[in-house]
Enzyme design. Structure first.
Site, PDB file in Angstrom:
ATOM      1  CG  ASP A 289     -12.019  27.903  52.327  1.00  0.00           C
ATOM      2  OD1 ASP A 289     -11.616  27.196  53.255  1.00  0.00           O
ATOM      3  OD2 ASP A 289     -12.828  27.478  51.477  1.00  0.00           O
TER       4      ASP A 289
HETATM    5  C1  GLC Z   1     -14.729  24.666  51.753  1.00  0.00           C
HETATM    6  C2  GLC Z   1     -13.440  24.293  52.444  1.00  0.00           C
HETATM    7  C3  GLC Z   1     -12.259  24.196  51.520  1.00  0.00           C
HETATM    8  C4  GLC Z   1     -12.734  23.712  50.163  1.00  0.00           C
HETATM    9  C5  GLC Z   1     -13.604  24.797  49.577  1.00  0.00           C
HETATM   10  C6  GLC Z   1     -14.205  24.388  48.225  1.00  0.00           C
HETATM   11  O1  GLC Z   1     -15.475  25.518  52.555  1.00  0.00           O
HETATM   12  O2  GLC Z   1     -13.044  25.044  53.571  1.00  0.00           O
HETATM   13  O3  GLC Z   1     -11.312  23.314  52.125  1.00  0.00           O
HETATM   14  O4  GLC Z   1     -11.625  23.459  49.328  1.00  0.00           O
HETATM   15  O5  GLC Z   1     -14.649  25.188  50.440  1.00  0.00           O
HETATM   16  O6  GLC Z   1     -15.094  23.338  48.402  1.00  0.00           O
END
Ligand code: GLC
Length: 755
Positions: A289
């Site tokens: 993430d």
């Molecule tokens: C965010 C979220 C994740 C998302 C990623 C890209 O912090 O936790 O669900 O896909 O970053 O935006």
């Protein structure tokens, strides 16, 4: 000539064609493997580490590729993927640099959060789950994939399959609620919708199942917080939707931010290598993430970029989203001997395999076709599905006296539509933060059909006189500001009060410490209540909320969730009876925050409370233990009766299928759709088992007066649980079966499982 003899030439042609098809498919898989190896052998260490690096795009940084050094990083092979790029032309520019100017011409893969639609916005995922309609959910993701792929996105960071029992958590809106069985069916439908049956097709996108794992059990409902749970809960409640998504072919997974039992998910070898890749045999690519590799340092589980790189790569994670940790630490990790070249190569193989499977090496511009871009986005027919989905997601919680639907010839004449969400043009209202495809800044509220915008003309067409009075909610508002709305309500025969949350009150890092209607809206309702007018409360919400006063005093309550682009039309369809509401809650609605966590599949305890105040039992002095509205609950404008629950035998041997049938009758005066639910309870296992577990459901259409026999078939796996020997097993003994229209009001039967 023998009329049965197929001309030899035709036969030869068929054989050649079939052989070449099979050969082509076979070689395409082998082809990918050999092409990966050939390419890998040519790559330098820097180029390999570059493929593991994903960099954020214009949404987050306002990146203008011509100015920023993104292009130089791409040209020198330091970037393998980008995320959150909405600018179509920029993606073409970047792809051209990657394939024409970088040494090996490895195409970029573009990722994006396509959470409830891309350009056409559908109800939030939690609302979609309330439809219990897997075909509809698959159609929604198919449209989302059509639009996203036409706009140059190859990969969506979806489905989010985190089971959660805590409405304080902002991200409960992104999932499918509290149940692992429903969550698993929704996960499968989403993966099918996104990926179709060919990842390399120009109108499909790769799925990314997230957040692996346990994120929905974040302590105190606070985002990014600690997660601590038993192996039992992990395997029985959290993991099933992830395994369902993996089995449905999800091409990628995403780490979670949280620690699970002390170990950050991004470096959790048990999760990624032992369970996901080992037990489940999943072969895909794992992306972090947002900077979750780097956050292992903040968690205190890694010393620095080198240590974080070692631990995350060794756990089985492959790509570093928006953190640069691998860029800064992985080479040094290799040089210090803490990771091997083989480990790095394995992660790079998964990234290259992923790109080959998308067809990006065969045609890097497959998803960057201007003509398809221009003719695909926001097709009118997409809105029809959005309207259908929004109506099917809405859940009717109360309808005392049959106040709804509002139809021609009603005893009412004047209707006052009031409230902060009667006609709001607030940023992302009726939607959510996760509508990034519309751009972070370029929000255009005219795209949303607002409640009153559609409801007023629809009601006027039925002969009603309608007023619309919004109510401001900011801190400067006082009771006297409500007077206009209250006067309108006083003049009316019936009030429709539109209350709830803003679109930005929920989602990532938007957690709450109170579940009451925000910003004094219960005050508005109580003022309206004092008018003693028939009132319909329409709730625009992204999570279960608490509204005990309304439950006691307002005769009709409709949960509309955040319905997306077609909010107003769907609401008008439901309130006027054009659509008979059929939604059922995928999450329990508590009476108070004090009851949280509260969920239907709880254990019985040794002292279950039968009624409030019963001493020496598991309950409260100041509240019942029952929720305001249970999991699976939802009313209709018609009524359904359940009868003749039949279980084919009283005893079953291990491995036999248990057949349960029930007769469902529409005893009302209009057609409707009913979601028939089947639950079991294992009465005597080696460990305590939940009082109910959802094992099946079927959504059926019934005309007025029509009956249907619905049959559920339960396998040994359905009757198994994750036992003390850490494996799924069914125990012999007695089971109860429950069938009904929700998890509380059920018909009950019993059978015995014998060896
Ligand atoms: C965010 C979220 C994740 C998302 C990623 C890209 O912090 O936790 O669900 O896909 O970053 O935006």
């Amino acid at each position: 000539m023998n009329k049965f003899r197929i001309p030899i030439t035709l036969l030869a042609l068929c054989l050649t064609l079939s052989f070449s098809t099979v050969f082509a498919q076979k070689t395409s898989v082998q082809n990918i493997e050999s092409r990966v190896e050939t390419l890998l052998a040519k790559m330098t260490l820097d180029e390999k580490i570059g493929q593991l690096n994903q960099v954020p795009g214009d949404i987050s940084t306002g990146t203008d590729v011509k100015k920023d050094d993104l292009l130089s990083q791409i040209r020198t092979g330091k970037i393998g993927s980008l995320l959150s790029h909405t600018n179509f032309q920029n993606k073409i520019i970047m792809q051209r640099v990657a394939v024409s100017e970088a040494r090996l011409g490895i195409p970029l893969v573009f990722g994006f959060d396509v959470i409830h639609g891309y350009k056409t916005i559908f109800p939030i995922p939690l609302a979609q789950a309330a439809s219990w309609d897997m075909g509809l959910i698959e159609r929604i993701e198919r449209i989302a994939a059509e639009e996203a792929s036409a706009d140059g996105q190859n990969w969506t960071f979806s489905p989010m399959v985190d089971v959660s029992r805590d409405p304080r958590w902002g991200r409960v809106m992104e999932g499918a609620g509290e149940d692992p069985y429903l969550g698993s069916r929704v996960a499968e439908a989403r993966v099918r919708g996104f990926q179709g049956d060919d990842l390399a097709a120009k109108n499909t996108v790769a799925a990314c199942t997230k957040h692996f794992a346990g994120y929905g059990f974040t302590e105190a409902g606070r985002d990014y917080n600690t997660v601590d749970m038993s192996d039992q809960r992990l395997h029985e409640i959290v993991l099933p939707p992830f395994q369902a998504a993996a089995d449905a072919g999800s091409a990628t997974f995403m780490n979670a931010f949280n620690t699970l039992n002390g170990v950050p998910a991004s470096m959790n070898k048990n999760l990624i290598t032992n369970i996901l890749r080992g037990e489940w045999g999943w072969k895909g690519m794992v992306v972090s993430d947002w900077n979750s590799f780097g956050e292992t340092i903040v968690h205190g589980a890694a010393e620095d970029d080198i240590d974080a790189s070692v631990k995350c790569l060794s756990a089985g994670s492959d790509m570093d989203m928006a953190g640069g940790t691998f860029q800064r630490g992985l080479k040094k990790a290799l040089e210090s001997g803490r990771v091997t070249q083989a480990q790095i190569d394995e992660a790079v193989r998964r990234v290259l395999r992923f790109k080959f499977s998308l067809g990006l090496f065969d045609d890097p511009f497959r998803y960057l076709n201007q003509k398809r871009h221009d003719e695909t986005l926001e097709k009118p027919e997409y809105r029809q599905v959005a309207r259908e989905a929004a109506a099917k997601s809405m859940v009717l919680l109360k309808n005392d006296g049959g106040l709804l639907p509002l139809t021609e010839g009603s005893r009412f004449k004047k209707i006052a539509i009031i409230g902060p969400y009667a006609d709001s043009k607030g940023d992302k209202d009726y939607m959510s933060f996760w509508t990034l495809g519309l751009g972070m800044r370029a929000y255009d509220s005219t795209k949303v059909v607002r409640p009153a915008q559609a409801l007023k003309p629809a009601l006027e067409k039925l002969g009603f006189e309608v007023t619309v009075t919004e109510i401001c909610l900011d801190a400067t508002c006082t009771e006297k500001d409500y007077s206009t709305a209250i006067n309108a309500a006083r003049e009316a025969d019936i009030v429709i009060a539109c209350v709830g949350e803003r679109g930005l009150d929920c989602g990532e890092s938007r957690c709450v410490a109170s579940l009451e209607l925000p910003r004094k809206q219960d005050l508005i309702l109580s003022i309206v209540g004092r008018l003693s007018k028939p009132t319909v409360m329409v709730l625009f919400n992204s999570r279960p909320l608490v509204f005990e006063w309304a439950n006691q005093n307002i005769p009709a309550i409709l949960v509309a969730w955040q319905p997306g682009f077609e909010t107003g039309n769907a609401l008008a369809d439901v309130l006027t009876g054009k659509v008979n509401p059929s939604g059922k809650l995928p999450v329990t609605f508590p009476r108070s925050l004090g009851q949280v966590p509260i969920y239907y599949n709880q254990l019985n305890t040794g002292r279950p409370q039968q009624q409030q105040g019963q001493m020496w039992t598991s309950g409260y002095l100041d509240s019942p233990t029952s929720p305001a509205y249970p999991f699976g609950f939802g009313l209709s404008y018609t009524k359904y009766s359940y009868s003749d629950l039949k279980i084919s035998k009283s005893q079953y041997k291990m491995g036999e299928t248990v057949e349960v049938s029930v007769t469902v009758t529409n005893v009302g005066d209009q057609a409707g759709e009913e979601i028939v639910q089947c639950y079991t309870r294992d009465l005597a296992a080696d460990i305590a088992r939940p009082v109910k577990e959802l094992k099946g459901f079927e959504k059926i259409k019934l005309a007025a007066g029509e009956s249907r026999v619905v049959t559920f078939r339960l396998s040994e796996k359905d009757l198994s649980y994750w036992n003390n020997e850490l494996k799924w097993k069914a125990d012999p003994g007695k089971f109860k079966v429950f069938v009904g229209g929700n998890s509380r009001d059920v018909k009950e039967g019993e059978f015995e499982l014998v060896r």
